[in-house]
Motif scaffolding. Structure first.
Motif, mmCIF file in Angstrom:
data_model
loop_
_atom_site.group_PDB
_atom_site.id
_atom_site.type_symbol
_atom_site.label_atom_id
_atom_site.label_comp_id
_atom_site.label_asym_id
_atom_site.label_seq_id
_atom_site.Cartn_x
_atom_site.Cartn_y
_atom_site.Cartn_z
ATOM 1 N N SER A 1 0.802 -1.225 0.000
ATOM 2 C CA SER A 1 0.000 0.000 0.000
ATOM 3 C C SER A 1 0.836 1.276 0.000
ATOM 4 O O SER A 1 0.449 2.273 -0.612
ATOM 5 C CB SER A 1 -0.925 0.021 1.219
ATOM 6 N N PHE A 2 1.956 1.246 0.712
ATOM 7 C CA PHE A 2 2.785 2.442 0.844
ATOM 8 C C PHE A 2 4.034 2.396 -0.030
ATOM 9 O O PHE A 2 4.847 3.314 -0.012
ATOM 10 C CB PHE A 2 3.187 2.653 2.313
ATOM 11 N N ASP A 3 4.203 1.292 -0.779
ATOM 12 C CA ASP A 3 5.355 1.102 -1.656
ATOM 13 C C ASP A 3 6.667 1.273 -0.886
ATOM 14 O O ASP A 3 7.548 2.060 -1.266
ATOM 15 C CB ASP A 3 5.302 2.058 -2.851
ATOM 16 N N ILE A 4 6.780 0.546 0.224
ATOM 17 C CA ILE A 4 7.998 0.536 1.031
ATOM 18 C C ILE A 4 8.368 -0.916 1.304
ATOM 19 O O ILE A 4 7.579 -1.821 1.056
ATOM 20 C CB ILE A 4 7.833 1.294 2.367
ATOM 21 N N ARG A 5 9.559 -1.139 1.825
ATOM 22 C CA ARG A 5 10.009 -2.463 2.241
ATOM 23 C C ARG A 5 10.467 -2.393 3.687
ATOM 24 O O ARG A 5 11.169 -1.463 4.079
ATOM 25 C CB ARG A 5 11.166 -2.950 1.369
ATOM 26 N N PHE A 6 10.041 -3.386 4.467
ATOM 27 C CA PHE A 6 10.486 -3.488 5.846
ATOM 28 C C PHE A 6 11.839 -4.184 5.843
ATOM 29 O O PHE A 6 11.952 -5.325 5.419
ATOM 30 C CB PHE A 6 9.484 -4.292 6.680
ATOM 31 N N GLU A 7 12.868 -3.485 6.285
ATOM 32 C CA GLU A 7 14.223 -4.011 6.300
ATOM 33 C C GLU A 7 14.833 -3.811 7.676
ATOM 34 O O GLU A 7 14.640 -2.781 8.305
ATOM 35 C CB GLU A 7 15.082 -3.291 5.258
ATOM 36 N N ASN A 8 15.582 -4.808 8.098
ATOM 37 C CA ASN A 8 16.343 -4.726 9.346
ATOM 38 C C ASN A 8 15.498 -4.321 10.548
ATOM 39 O O ASN A 8 15.941 -3.571 11.407
ATOM 40 C CB ASN A 8 17.516 -3.752 9.201
ATOM 41 N N VAL A 9 14.262 -4.792 10.566
ATOM 42 C CA VAL A 9 13.406 -4.505 11.706
ATOM 43 C C VAL A 9 12.526 -5.728 11.944
ATOM 44 O O VAL A 9 12.039 -6.351 11.010
ATOM 45 C CB VAL A 9 12.544 -3.233 11.472
ATOM 46 N N GLY A 10 12.379 -6.085 13.209
ATOM 47 C CA GLY A 10 11.486 -7.182 13.555
ATOM 48 C C GLY A 10 10.094 -6.648 13.794
ATOM 49 O O GLY A 10 9.914 -5.508 14.248
ATOM 50 N N PHE B 1 7.205 -3.039 16.617
ATOM 51 C CA PHE B 1 6.031 -2.186 16.503
ATOM 52 C C PHE B 1 5.036 -2.532 17.603
ATOM 53 O O PHE B 1 4.401 -3.575 17.569
ATOM 54 C CB PHE B 1 5.371 -2.354 15.128
ATOM 55 N N ARG B 2 4.922 -1.648 18.558
ATOM 56 C CA ARG B 2 3.998 -1.873 19.665
ATOM 57 C C ARG B 2 2.712 -1.058 19.506
ATOM 58 O O ARG B 2 1.666 -1.463 19.961
ATOM 59 C CB ARG B 2 4.664 -1.515 20.980
ATOM 60 N N THR B 3 2.830 0.106 18.858
ATOM 61 C CA THR B 3 1.676 0.999 18.719
ATOM 62 C C THR B 3 1.484 1.409 17.263
ATOM 63 O O THR B 3 2.378 1.247 16.435
ATOM 64 C CB THR B 3 1.850 2.284 19.556
ATOM 65 N N VAL B 4 0.336 1.961 16.999
ATOM 66 C CA VAL B 4 0.052 2.517 15.676
ATOM 67 C C VAL B 4 1.073 3.604 15.351
ATOM 68 O O VAL B 4 1.567 3.703 14.228
ATOM 69 C CB VAL B 4 -1.394 3.066 15.620
ATOM 70 N N GLY B 5 1.438 4.397 16.329
ATOM 71 C CA GLY B 5 2.439 5.450 16.135
ATOM 72 C C GLY B 5 3.789 4.897 15.707
ATOM 73 O O GLY B 5 4.477 5.501 14.887
ATOM 74 N N ASP B 6 4.188 3.731 16.256
ATOM 75 C CA ASP B 6 5.442 3.095 15.846
ATOM 76 C C ASP B 6 5.412 2.761 14.358
ATOM 77 O O ASP B 6 6.389 2.966 13.636
ATOM 78 C CB ASP B 6 5.693 1.800 16.636
ATOM 79 N N VAL B 7 4.287 2.240 13.893
ATOM 80 C CA VAL B 7 4.139 1.897 12.476
ATOM 81 C C VAL B 7 4.189 3.164 11.629
ATOM 82 O O VAL B 7 4.870 3.215 10.602
ATOM 83 C CB VAL B 7 2.832 1.115 12.228
ATOM 84 N N LEU B 8 3.494 4.207 12.060
ATOM 85 C CA LEU B 8 3.495 5.469 11.317
ATOM 86 C C LEU B 8 4.894 6.078 11.253
ATOM 87 O O LEU B 8 5.289 6.625 10.218
ATOM 88 C CB LEU B 8 2.513 6.456 11.934
ATOM 89 N N ASP B 9 5.642 5.986 12.354
ATOM 90 C CA ASP B 9 7.020 6.495 12.366
ATOM 91 C C ASP B 9 7.860 5.769 11.322
ATOM 92 O O ASP B 9 8.615 6.397 10.577
ATOM 93 C CB ASP B 9 7.662 6.312 13.743
ATOM 94 N N TYR B 10 7.723 4.450 11.269
ATOM 95 C CA TYR B 10 8.505 3.663 10.318
ATOM 96 C C TYR B 10 8.126 4.013 8.882
ATOM 97 O O TYR B 10 8.994 4.207 8.036
ATOM 98 C CB TYR B 10 8.319 2.169 10.574
ATOM 99 N N ILE B 11 6.827 4.100 8.611
ATOM 100 C CA ILE B 11 6.384 4.462 7.274
ATOM 101 C C ILE B 11 6.916 5.836 6.891
ATOM 102 O O ILE B 11 7.423 6.038 5.791
ATOM 103 C CB ILE B 11 4.833 4.437 7.184
ATOM 104 N N GLY B 12 6.806 6.792 7.809
ATOM 105 C CA GLY B 12 7.303 8.142 7.544
ATOM 106 C C GLY B 12 8.784 8.170 7.253
ATOM 107 O O GLY B 12 9.243 8.870 6.340
ATOM 108 N N ASP B 13 9.573 7.396 8.009
ATOM 109 C CA ASP B 13 11.010 7.335 7.790
ATOM 110 C C ASP B 13 11.353 6.740 6.428
ATOM 111 O O ASP B 13 12.276 7.175 5.761
ATOM 112 C CB ASP B 13 11.700 6.528 8.886
ATOM 113 N N LYS B 14 10.592 5.724 6.023
ATOM 114 C CA LYS B 14 10.850 5.052 4.747
ATOM 115 C C LYS B 14 10.414 5.892 3.544
ATOM 116 O O LYS B 14 10.930 5.736 2.457
ATOM 117 C CB LYS B 14 10.167 3.690 4.686
ATOM 118 N N LYS B 15 9.444 6.775 3.744
ATOM 119 C CA LYS B 15 8.915 7.593 2.652
ATOM 120 C C LYS B 15 9.701 8.883 2.451
ATOM 121 O O LYS B 15 9.409 9.627 1.534
ATOM 122 C CB LYS B 15 7.431 7.916 2.886
ATOM 123 N N LYS B 16 10.689 9.153 3.299
ATOM 124 C CA LYS B 16 11.480 10.389 3.165
ATOM 125 C C LYS B 16 12.368 10.326 1.956
ATOM 126 O O LYS B 16 12.868 9.357 1.539
ATOM 127 C CB LYS B 16 12.322 10.626 4.411
#
Length: 85
Positions: free
Chosen positions: A57-66, A70-85
Motif C-alpha cells: 500500500s505504501f510502496d515501502i520495504r520493511f528491512e532490518n526490523v522485527g 512495533f507496539r503501537t500505531v504510532g510506531d508503524v506510522l514512524d517507520y512508514i514516515g522514515d521510509k517515505k522520506k
C-alpha cells in the motif's frame, strides 16, 4: 505526492479494518497510542499480514526490523514516515 501523517493514519486504519479479528470500533478510534496487540488484538500472523499489506500500500520495504518492534500505531506510522522520506 507525500502523504501527511494523518493521511497515513487513515490509510492504516483502512488496512486494519480489512483484517480478520480486528475490532472495527477499536480500529476506527485508533490513534497513535493504540497498542497493536493489546488494543487491536493483532497476533503474530496478523502482524506478518499487516507488514505485507503496508509494503504494498505504501510502496515501502520493511528491512532490518522485527515486527515485534512495533507496539503501537504510532510506531508503524514512524517507520512508514522514515521510509517515505
Amino acid at each position: 505526492m507525500q502523504l501527511s501523517r494523518e493521511d497515513c493514519l487513515e490509510k492504516l486504519r483502512d488496512i486494519l479494518l480489512d483484517m480478520d479479528g480486528c475490532d472495527p470500533v477499536a480500529v476506527k478510534a485508533a490513534g497513535e497510542g493504540t497498542r497493536l496487540l493489546e488494543d487491536l488484538q493483532i497476533n503474530s500472523v496478523g502482524m506478518l499480514y499487516l507488514v505485507i499489506v503496508i509494503e504494498e500500500s505504501f510502496d515501502i520495504r520493511f528491512e532490518n526490523v522485527g515486527i515485534s518492534a512495533f507496539r503501537t500505531v504510532g510506531d508503524v506510522l514512524d517507520y512508514i514516515g522514515d521510509k517515505k522520506k
